[in-house]
Scaffold this active site. Structure first.
Site, PDB file in Angstrom:
ATOM      1  CD1 TRP A  10     -60.310 -11.340  19.633  1.00 12.89           C
ATOM      2  CD2 TRP A  10     -59.993 -11.594  21.656  1.00 12.89           C
ATOM      3  NE1 TRP A  10     -59.584 -12.738  20.030  1.00 12.89           N
ATOM      4  CE2 TRP A  10     -59.475 -12.834  21.379  1.00 12.89           C
ATOM      5  CE3 TRP A  10     -59.701 -11.406  23.246  1.00 12.89           C
ATOM      6  CZ2 TRP A  10     -58.965 -13.985  21.994  1.00 12.89           C
ATOM      7  CZ3 TRP A  10     -59.340 -12.278  23.925  1.00 12.89           C
ATOM      8  CH2 TRP A  10     -58.887 -13.606  23.431  1.00 12.89           C
TER       9      TRP A  10
ATOM     10  CG  ASP B 240     -56.861  -5.732  20.006  1.00  5.79           C
ATOM     11  OD1 ASP B 240     -55.523  -5.901  19.927  1.00  5.79           O
ATOM     12  OD2 ASP B 240     -57.757  -6.360  20.611  1.00  5.79           O
TER      13      ASP B 240
ATOM     14  CE  LYS C 247     -54.119 -14.509  19.408  1.00  6.32           C
ATOM     15  NZ  LYS C 247     -55.004 -13.345  19.983  1.00  6.32           N
TER      16      LYS C 247
HETATM   17  C1  LIG Z   1     -55.895 -12.992  21.025  1.00  9.48           C
HETATM   18  C2  LIG Z   1     -56.478 -11.466  21.158  1.00  9.48           C
HETATM   19  C3  LIG Z   1     -56.721 -10.911  22.060  1.00  9.48           C
HETATM   20  C4  LIG Z   1     -56.081 -11.446  23.443  1.00  9.48           C
HETATM   21  O1  LIG Z   1     -54.680 -11.420  23.423  1.00  9.48           O
HETATM   22  P1  LIG Z   1     -54.297 -12.011  25.134  1.00  9.48           P
HETATM   23  O2  LIG Z   1     -52.956 -11.653  24.936  1.00  9.48           O
HETATM   24  O3  LIG Z   1     -54.207 -13.516  25.094  1.00  9.48           O
HETATM   25  O4  LIG Z   1     -54.655 -11.241  26.398  1.00  9.48           O
HETATM   26  C5  LIG Z   1     -57.141  -9.558  22.135  1.00  9.48           C
HETATM   27  N1  LIG Z   1     -57.249  -9.219  21.180  1.00  9.48           N
HETATM   28  C6  LIG Z   1     -57.321  -9.833  19.747  1.00  9.48           C
HETATM   29  C7  LIG Z   1     -57.502  -8.932  18.387  1.00  9.48           C
HETATM   30  C8  LIG Z   1     -56.744 -10.930  19.820  1.00  9.48           C
HETATM   31  O5  LIG Z   1     -56.819 -11.643  18.570  1.00  9.48           O
END
Ligand SMILES: *Cc1c(COP(=O)(O)O)cnc(C)c1O
Length: 357
Positions: free
Chosen positions: A102, A169, A193
């Site tokens: 990511w 993030d 998540k």
């Molecule tokens: C799943 C994830 C993403 C991507 O998320 P989307 O909403 O599918 O774009 C980005 N960063 C992390 C840390 C993730 O676990």
């Protein structure tokens, strides 16, 4: 049979959230209309997004200096929106830690708009640890890190002190433990998540860092657009945000982030002590950097994979396979996963050891 959902995302949510969402699809707030057919401008829809935003503020203790917005496009669109809003047009520069897939994707998007300096990377060991000794230069527009590396099962346990805006993030560990939001200038997270169904991302922004790039930012990509419109610039996903709102209410009723944080610690402790005790398995992340959300492990003897897979599937466990890029197993233990489900997995691991060890 009861299903124990260890999926890395979209994640398990509390049963009461599913029940209330299902009811709202049929008859939202006893209005006679489905939540999926009503205008996002209606007062009762507006209340949904306003409540979701105020619950994020309350549960994470977001200070008044910071705005909270919901946008579509998940965390992946935040990889794009972030540099548009923070990277200077002339000689823009950002510092990143590269701690997994990511982070690499976030780096890729930032590179389109300026220079990226990777100040630390754990790519030398297939991202199985969190780099700690690194320096963030003072002349970058911002520093970006990933708090929890969903695929590799590592998590930052502390954040560096930096003299530039700090961006994180937090897609896969937001609301799982207490954080000091005031230390960050931008926090973003895809909803699916730990926050609710897929369909949105939350971004928490210190207003002070905006408006400094000299860029002409496309309307949707501009944080200011969503701030000034209360996240209702265009049609927002009402059902999906309703799910987020319900999940945040569930979390609040449970005692908020401090309460869930204790439960998350118990789950992680139970999971990792079994991985360490049981001779059939090997944990893949460095111990001190292990994620409380995603526990990654492999079989000592890969030939026994069909046997192990059979046992856990029979126990009602679902989505235990590791990410397609890394293989092995990954037990994702997001907020709504009960301790009882981790116990079921641990019992399965013990049974596997008895039968095949
Ligand atoms: C799943 C994830 C993403 C991507 O998320 P989307 O909403 O599918 O774009 C980005 N960063 C992390 C840390 C993730 O676990």
């Amino acid at each position: 049979m009861k299903i124990h959902n260890f999926s890395a995302g979209p994640c398990i949510l509390p049963q009461e959230v599913f029940d209330k969402m299902a009811h709202a699809v049929l008859n939202f707030n006893n209005s006679g209309s489905s939540i999926v057919e009503i205008s996002h401008r209606r007062a009762d829809a507006q209340e949904v997004i306003d409540t979701a935003i105020s619950l994020v503020r309350e549960l994470l203790n977001v200070p008044d200096t910071h705005e909270i917005i919901f946008t579509q496009g998940g965390a992946s669109l935040q990889f794009v929106m972030l540099p548009f809003n923070l990277m200077k047009l002339d000689g823009g520069k950002a510092a990143f830690t590269e701690t997994g897939v990511w982070a690499q994707k976030a780096i890729k998007e930032a590179k389109r708009l300026g220079h990226v300096e990777v100040v630390a990377s754990s790519s030398d060991k297939n991202f199985n640890y969190i780099p700690k000794d690194f320096v963030v230069p003072d002349d970058v527009d911002y520093f970006h890190c990933t708090s929890n590396n969903t695929i590799f099962g590592t998590q930052m346990k502390s954040f560096p002190e930096v003299n530039v805006p700090m961006v994180c993030d937090m897609s896969s560990d937001i609301l799982s433990k207490s954080i000091d939001v005031s230390k960050f200038d931008v926090i973003y997270a895809g909803a699916q998540k730990n926050m609710g169904p897929a369909g949105s991302a939350v971004t928490i922004i210190n207003k002070e860092v905006l408006g400094k790039t000299g860029r002409d930012i496309p309307s949707y990509l501009n944080y200011q657009t969503h701030i000034s419109k209360g996240s209702a610039f265009n049609t927002w996903p009402v059902l999906s945000i309703y799910g987020v709102m319900l999940n945040l209410q569930w979390l609040k009723n449970l005692g908020g982030v401090p309460a869930i944080s204790k439960i998350n610690q118990q789950k992680a402790e139970l999971m990792y002590s079994e991985i360490d005790r049981n001779g059939m398995f090997i944990g893949t992340a460095e111990k001190e950097d292990r994620s409380e959300m995603n526990a990654t492990f492999v079989l000592k003897d890969e030939n026994l994979k069909p046997e192990f897979d059979k046992i856990w599937k029979e126990a009602g466990i679902s989505s235990l396979n590791g990410h397609r890029d890394v293989g092995g197993y990954r037990a994702s233990m997001y907020n709504a996963l009960p301790l009882e489900s981790v116990q079921v997995l641990v019992d399965v691991m013990k049974e596997f050891e008895r039968k095949f060890g």
